[in-house]
Write an enzyme that holds these catalytic residues in place. Structure first.
Site, PDB file in Angstrom:
ATOM      1  N   SER A  27       0.831  -1.212   0.000  1.00 18.57           N
ATOM      2  CA  SER A  27       0.000   0.000   0.000  1.00 18.57           C
ATOM      3  C   SER A  27       0.860   1.255   0.000  1.00 18.57           C
ATOM      4  O   SER A  27       0.330   2.366  -0.016  1.00 18.57           O
ATOM      5  CB  SER A  27      -0.946  -0.001   1.209  1.00 18.57           C
ATOM      6  OG  SER A  27      -0.220  -0.140   2.418  1.00 18.57           O
ATOM      7  N   ASN A 113      -2.628  -2.081  13.163  1.00 20.15           N
ATOM      8  CA  ASN A 113      -4.086  -1.918  13.108  1.00 20.15           C
ATOM      9  C   ASN A 113      -4.557  -0.655  13.835  1.00 20.15           C
ATOM     10  O   ASN A 113      -5.408   0.074  13.334  1.00 20.15           O
ATOM     11  CB  ASN A 113      -4.778  -3.157  13.686  1.00 20.15           C
ATOM     12  CG  ASN A 113      -4.479  -4.399  12.860  1.00 20.15           C
ATOM     13  OD1 ASN A 113      -3.870  -4.303  11.797  1.00 20.15           O
ATOM     14  ND2 ASN A 113      -4.891  -5.561  13.352  1.00 20.15           N
ATOM     15  N   THR A 158     -38.529  27.339 -12.223  1.00 16.21           N
ATOM     16  CA  THR A 158     -38.889  25.981 -11.801  1.00 16.21           C
ATOM     17  C   THR A 158     -39.110  25.219 -13.102  1.00 16.21           C
ATOM     18  O   THR A 158     -39.555  25.821 -14.095  1.00 16.21           O
ATOM     19  CB  THR A 158     -40.168  25.940 -10.938  1.00 16.21           C
ATOM     20  OG1 THR A 158     -41.268  26.381 -11.728  1.00 16.21           O
ATOM     21  CG2 THR A 158     -40.054  26.831  -9.702  1.00 16.21           C
ATOM     22  N   HIS A 159     -38.788  23.968 -13.106  1.00 15.28           N
ATOM     23  CA  HIS A 159     -38.869  23.153 -14.335  1.00 15.28           C
ATOM     24  C   HIS A 159     -38.044  23.774 -15.456  1.00 15.28           C
ATOM     25  O   HIS A 159     -38.328  23.555 -16.630  1.00 15.28           O
ATOM     26  CB  HIS A 159     -40.318  22.981 -14.802  1.00 15.28           C
ATOM     27  CG  HIS A 159     -41.251  22.543 -13.719  1.00 15.28           C
ATOM     28  ND1 HIS A 159     -41.588  21.231 -13.490  1.00 15.28           N
ATOM     29  CD2 HIS A 159     -41.905  23.263 -12.760  1.00 15.28           C
ATOM     30  CE1 HIS A 159     -42.427  21.149 -12.460  1.00 15.28           C
ATOM     31  NE2 HIS A 159     -42.620  22.373 -11.996  1.00 15.28           N
ATOM     32  N   SER A 286     -11.873  25.340 -28.059  1.00 16.07           N
ATOM     33  CA  SER A 286     -12.107  24.104 -28.798  1.00 16.07           C
ATOM     34  C   SER A 286     -10.970  23.913 -29.783  1.00 16.07           C
ATOM     35  O   SER A 286     -10.447  24.885 -30.325  1.00 16.07           O
ATOM     36  CB  SER A 286     -13.442  24.196 -29.550  1.00 16.07           C
ATOM     37  OG  SER A 286     -13.429  23.344 -30.673  1.00 16.07           O
ATOM     38  N   LYS A 292     -15.279  28.961 -29.936  1.00 16.75           N
ATOM     39  CA  LYS A 292     -15.754  28.382 -28.679  1.00 16.75           C
ATOM     40  C   LYS A 292     -14.990  28.883 -27.464  1.00 16.75           C
ATOM     41  O   LYS A 292     -13.790  29.102 -27.492  1.00 16.75           O
ATOM     42  CB  LYS A 292     -15.638  26.860 -28.723  1.00 16.75           C
ATOM     43  CG  LYS A 292     -16.637  26.182 -29.628  1.00 16.75           C
ATOM     44  CD  LYS A 292     -18.092  26.454 -29.266  1.00 16.75           C
ATOM     45  CE  LYS A 292     -18.509  25.746 -27.997  1.00 16.75           C
ATOM     46  NZ  LYS A 292     -18.503  24.279 -28.127  1.00 16.75           N
ATOM     47  N   GLU A 299     -17.995  22.186 -15.879  1.00 19.95           N
ATOM     48  CA  GLU A 299     -18.361  20.864 -16.403  1.00 19.95           C
ATOM     49  C   GLU A 299     -17.646  19.755 -15.628  1.00 19.95           C
ATOM     50  O   GLU A 299     -18.230  18.714 -15.320  1.00 19.95           O
ATOM     51  CB  GLU A 299     -18.026  20.777 -17.889  1.00 19.95           C
ATOM     52  CG  GLU A 299     -18.922  21.659 -18.755  1.00 19.95           C
ATOM     53  CD  GLU A 299     -18.367  21.774 -20.165  1.00 19.95           C
ATOM     54  OE1 GLU A 299     -18.466  20.799 -20.909  1.00 19.95           O
ATOM     55  OE2 GLU A 299     -17.826  22.840 -20.509  1.00 19.95           O
ATOM     56  N   TYR A 326     -10.053  -6.341  12.403  1.00 19.61           N
ATOM     57  CA  TYR A 326      -9.292  -5.868  11.247  1.00 19.61           C
ATOM     58  C   TYR A 326      -9.210  -6.972  10.194  1.00 19.61           C
ATOM     59  O   TYR A 326      -8.952  -8.131  10.503  1.00 19.61           O
ATOM     60  CB  TYR A 326      -7.875  -5.429  11.635  1.00 19.61           C
ATOM     61  CG  TYR A 326      -7.078  -4.973  10.419  1.00 19.61           C
ATOM     62  CD1 TYR A 326      -7.186  -3.671   9.960  1.00 19.61           C
ATOM     63  CD2 TYR A 326      -6.294  -5.871   9.693  1.00 19.61           C
ATOM     64  CE1 TYR A 326      -6.518  -3.253   8.808  1.00 19.61           C
ATOM     65  CE2 TYR A 326      -5.624  -5.474   8.543  1.00 19.61           C
ATOM     66  CZ  TYR A 326      -5.737  -4.172   8.110  1.00 19.61           C
ATOM     67  OH  TYR A 326      -5.088  -3.768   6.977  1.00 19.61           O
ATOM     68  N   GLN A 331      -7.483  -2.044   3.869  1.00 17.90           N
ATOM     69  CA  GLN A 331      -6.449  -1.266   3.179  1.00 17.90           C
ATOM     70  C   GLN A 331      -7.031  -0.546   1.952  1.00 17.90           C
ATOM     71  O   GLN A 331      -6.498   0.466   1.518  1.00 17.90           O
ATOM     72  CB  GLN A 331      -5.318  -2.214   2.759  1.00 17.90           C
ATOM     73  CG  GLN A 331      -4.143  -1.533   2.107  1.00 17.90           C
ATOM     74  CD  GLN A 331      -2.960  -2.478   1.993  1.00 17.90           C
ATOM     75  OE1 GLN A 331      -2.356  -2.838   2.999  1.00 17.90           O
ATOM     76  NE2 GLN A 331      -2.639  -2.907   0.788  1.00 17.90           N
ATOM     77  N   LYS A 334      -8.233   3.564   1.785  1.00 24.89           N
ATOM     78  CA  LYS A 334      -7.457   4.804   1.681  1.00 24.89           C
ATOM     79  C   LYS A 334      -7.609   5.538   0.359  1.00 24.89           C
ATOM     80  O   LYS A 334      -7.846   6.746   0.324  1.00 24.89           O
ATOM     81  CB  LYS A 334      -5.981   4.519   1.980  1.00 24.89           C
ATOM     82  CG  LYS A 334      -5.704   4.569   3.475  1.00 24.89           C
ATOM     83  CD  LYS A 334      -4.412   3.972   3.867  1.00 24.89           C
ATOM     84  CE  LYS A 334      -4.467   2.509   4.201  1.00 24.89           C
ATOM     85  NZ  LYS A 334      -5.610   1.979   4.944  1.00 24.89           N
TER      86      LYS A 334
HETATM   87  N1  ARG Z   1      -1.446  -1.259   5.171  1.00 27.14           N
HETATM   88  C1  ARG Z   1      -2.428  -1.712   6.122  1.00 27.14           C
HETATM   89  C2  ARG Z   1      -3.748  -0.988   5.880  1.00 27.14           C
HETATM   90  O1  ARG Z   1      -3.724  -0.010   5.195  1.00 27.14           O
HETATM   91  C3  ARG Z   1      -1.961  -1.394   7.499  1.00 27.14           C
HETATM   92  C4  ARG Z   1      -2.459  -2.345   8.516  1.00 27.14           C
HETATM   93  C5  ARG Z   1      -1.908  -3.671   8.269  1.00 27.14           C
HETATM   94  N2  ARG Z   1      -2.245  -4.551   9.310  1.00 27.14           N
HETATM   95  C6  ARG Z   1      -2.142  -5.877   9.159  1.00 27.14           C
HETATM   96  N3  ARG Z   1      -2.462  -6.590  10.149  1.00 27.14           N
HETATM   97  N4  ARG Z   1      -1.700  -6.409   8.056  1.00 27.14           N
HETATM   98  O2  ARG Z   1      -4.776  -1.365   6.352  1.00 27.14           O
END
Ligand code: ARG
Length: 466
Positions: A27, A113, A158-159, A286, A292, A299, A326, A331, A334
Site C-alpha cells: 500500500s 491496526n 422551476t422546471h 475548442s 468556442k 463541467e 481488522y 487497506q 485509503k
Molecule cells: N497497510 C495496512 C492498511 O492499510 C496497514 C495495517 C496492516 N495490518 C495488518 N495486520 N496487516 O490497512
C-alpha cells in the site's frame, strides 16, 4: 524480492512474500501520504513509552531525533520508499530502526491496526480543517459576486421555465446556505474523527500500562471543552471506518451542491441565457471551432461527482460483510478516502476561483427579468387583496394570460378594458402590479427575495464569513 522484511516477518516466516504477492498487497504506493501523521503518532507513542518506563530518556531522544530526520528527508523528497516494506508504517519504522537501535522498542504495545486507524484519523482531521476553509472561500466568492451585482434581478426558474423574479444575489445565496450545511456536516463528522484509537493494539489493547490519555492529549484529541477523546472498545477501534464513510457521504453531498452550482454556471454562460461571462483564464477553447469558449471548470465539477459518489459506494461495500475485527480489506479504504478529499477540495477551490473571475451581464439579466409573465402570480395576489379567493384568482389570471397570448401582447400591455373583460374585479391600479421594483419591494418575508430581505441576508453572510 524475496528479502526478509526487518520489521514484521522475521521469526515466523522462512521467506519474504513472493514478488507478485508483495506487489498485490503493498500500500506504500498510496499510503505514503500518511507519513507526517505516522511520524507524529510515533513521537507521541514514544513519549508515552518513556513516561511508563519502557523507553529511557536517551532512547526517546534518539527516536525523536531519528524520526525528525526522516521527516525532513521525506519532506524534501530524499527518502527512499521501499515497496517490499509494504506500507508507510513499516517503511518509516524500518528506516528508524536501521539508524537508531532503540527504534526496535517503538512498536511496543502498538499494532499497525491501531496505527493505521490513528494515522487516518489524524490525516482526515487536517483535511477537514482545510476543506472547511476552502468552502468558506467559495461562500465568500458567492457573496462578493452577489454584492457586486446587488441590484441585478433575474427570472427564478422551476422546471427550467421562468417562474418569478428574484435577485441574482438571492439565487447565489441559496448556494451559500447549502455550503453552510455542508460545513456543519463536516464539523459534525470531525467530532467523530477526532477520537484517539491508539492503545487498541491489534485487537485487544495491551497488557502493558499504557497512558492512552497522554498520547491523545499530545495529538490533540480533545473536544471543545478540553476533554480527552479516546475510543472505548479496542475491537471497534481497529475495524471502524465509519468516520471515513461519514466524510465521503458529506463529501458526496458537497459534490452535489458544487455540481448544481456548476450547472447554473454552464447554463448562464451559454448564449441562450448570456447572464455571465467567465474570464478567459477560467475557460478553455475548442481544438476545432475557433469561436468556442467553454466552461470546463464547471463541467468537470459536475462530472467529478461520479467518482465522489463512487467512493462512498465503494467504502460502504467494502465494509458490509467484514467479520470483526481488522481485515486486510480495510487497506482499500485509503484510495477512496484520499480521492474524495482531493476531488472536493480541488473542485471547491476552482469553483471559487472561477466565480471570482466572472462578470455578470446586467443588460441580459434585465431583459430576461423584464418578462411581465414573471409577475402573473402577483396579479393573482392583487385579486386576493381585493377579496377574491386564491383558486378563482389563479383561474382569472390564467384567462388573462391566455388573452395576452391570443392578442399577441405582453401581459402588462393589456388595457384595463381587456382585463375587465376577463373579470370585473380588476381596477385602475391592476397594471401597477407589473412594476418590477415595487414587486421586489413587496417580497419581504424571511427568506424571500425582497429588496430589504436580500440586503439583510447579504449583510448577515458578509458578517458571518469575515
Ligand atoms: N497497510 C495496512 C492498511 O492499510 C496497514 C495495517 C496492516 N495490518 C495488518 N495486520 N496487516 O490497512
Amino acid at each position: 524480492m524475496n528479502k526478509k522484511s526487518p520489521v514484521s516477518r522475521s521469526g515466523r516466516f522462512q521467506s519474504g512474500p513472493a514478488a507478485d504477492v508483495a506487489q498485490f498487497t503493498e500500500s506504500i504506493s498510496f499510503d505514503w501520504r500518511l507519513w507526517k501523521h505516522d511520524i507524529a503518532g510515533s513521537i507521541a507513542h514514544a513519549t508515552m513509552l518513556k513516561k511508563i518506563g519502557v523507553l529511557k530518556q536517551n532512547e526517546l531522544s534518539a527516536i525523536v531525533k531519528g524520526l525528525n530526520q526522516i521527516h525532513k528527508e521525506i519532506a524534501t523528497g530524499k527518502f527512499q520508499w521501499k515497496p517490499e516494506l509494504e506500507d508507510v508504517h513499516m517503511n518509516i519504522e524500518a528506516e528508524l530502526t536501521k539508524r537508531v537501535p532503540a527504534g526496535a522498542k517503538l512498536h511496543t504495545a502498538r499494532s499497525r491496526n491501531d496505527q493505521v486507524a490513528l494515522d487516518m484519523r489524524l490525516w482526515l482531521r487536517d483535511e477537514i480543517t482545510v476543506l472547511l476553509g476552502d468552502i468558506a472561500s467559495l461562500q465568500r466568492a458567492l457573496v462578493s459576486l452577489s454584492e457586486k451585482n446587488a441590484d441585478v434581478i433575474i427570472p427564478g426558474y422551476t422546471h427550467l421555465q421562468r417562474a418569478q423574479p428574484v435577485y441574482l444575489a438571492h439565487h447565489l445565496l441559496a448556494y451559500v446556505e447549502m455550503l453552510e450545511r455542508d460545513c456543519e456536516r463536516l464539523w459534525d463528522c470531525h467530532s467523530r474523527v477526532n477520537i484517539c484509537p491508539l492503545g487498541s493494539g491489534a485487537i485487544a489493547g495491551s497488557t502493558l500500562p499504557l497512558d492512552r490519555a497522554l498520547v491523545a492529549k499530545l495529538l490533540g484529541f480533545v473536544n471543545a471543552s478540553g476533554q480527552v477523546q479516546l475510543t472505548q472498545n479496542s475491537m471497534d477501534a481497529v475495524s471502524d471506518r465509519d468516520f471515513a464513510v461519514e466524510f465521503c457521504a458529506a463529501g458526496a453531498l458537497l459534490a452535489v451542491h458544487l455540481s448544481r452550482l456548476a450547472e447554473d454556471v454552464i447554463l448562464w454562460a451559454g448564449a441562450e441565457f448570456n447572464f455571465i461571462k467567465i474570464a478567459d483564464a477560467y475557460t478553455t477553447g475548442s481544438s476545432l471551432m475557433p469561436q468556442k469558449k467553454n466552461p470546463d471548470i464547471a463541467e468537470l465539477a459536475r462530472g467529478k461527482t461520479g467518482r465522489v459518489f463512487g467512493n462512498l459506494m465503494s467504502l460502504l461495500t467494502l465494509l458490509k460483510g467484514l467479520p470483526m475485527t481488522y481485515n486486510r480489506d480495510l487497506q482499500e479504504d485509503k484510495e477512496r478516502l484520499f480521492d474524495t478529499a482531493d476531488t472536493v477540495r480541488a473542485t471547491t477551490r476552482l469553483m471559487a476561483a472561477m466565480l471570482n473571475n466572472t462578470k455578470v451581464n446586467k443588460s441580459a439579466c434585465a431583459a430576461a427579468a423584464s418578462d411581465p409573465a414573471l409577475l402573473a402570480t402577483d396579479l393573482a395576489d392583487y385579486l386576493v387583496r381585493k377579496g377574491m379567493a386564491f383558486r378563482p384568482a389563479h383561474h382569472v389570471v390564467g384567462a388573462v394570460v391566455a388573452l395576452a397570448e391570443k392578442t399577441g401582447k405582453p401581459l402588462n400591455q393589456l388595457t384595463l378594458a381587456e382585463l375587465q373583460m376577463v373579470d370585473k374585479t380588476f381596477g385602475r391600479d391592476a397594471l401597477g402590479v407589473f412594476n418590477l421594483k415595487t414587486a421586489m419591494a413587496k417580497r419581504n418575508l424571511t427568506g424571500a427575495p425582497g429588496t430589504k430581505e436580500v440586503a439583510k441576508q447579504l449583510a448577515r453572510w458578509r458578517e458571518q464569513l469575515s
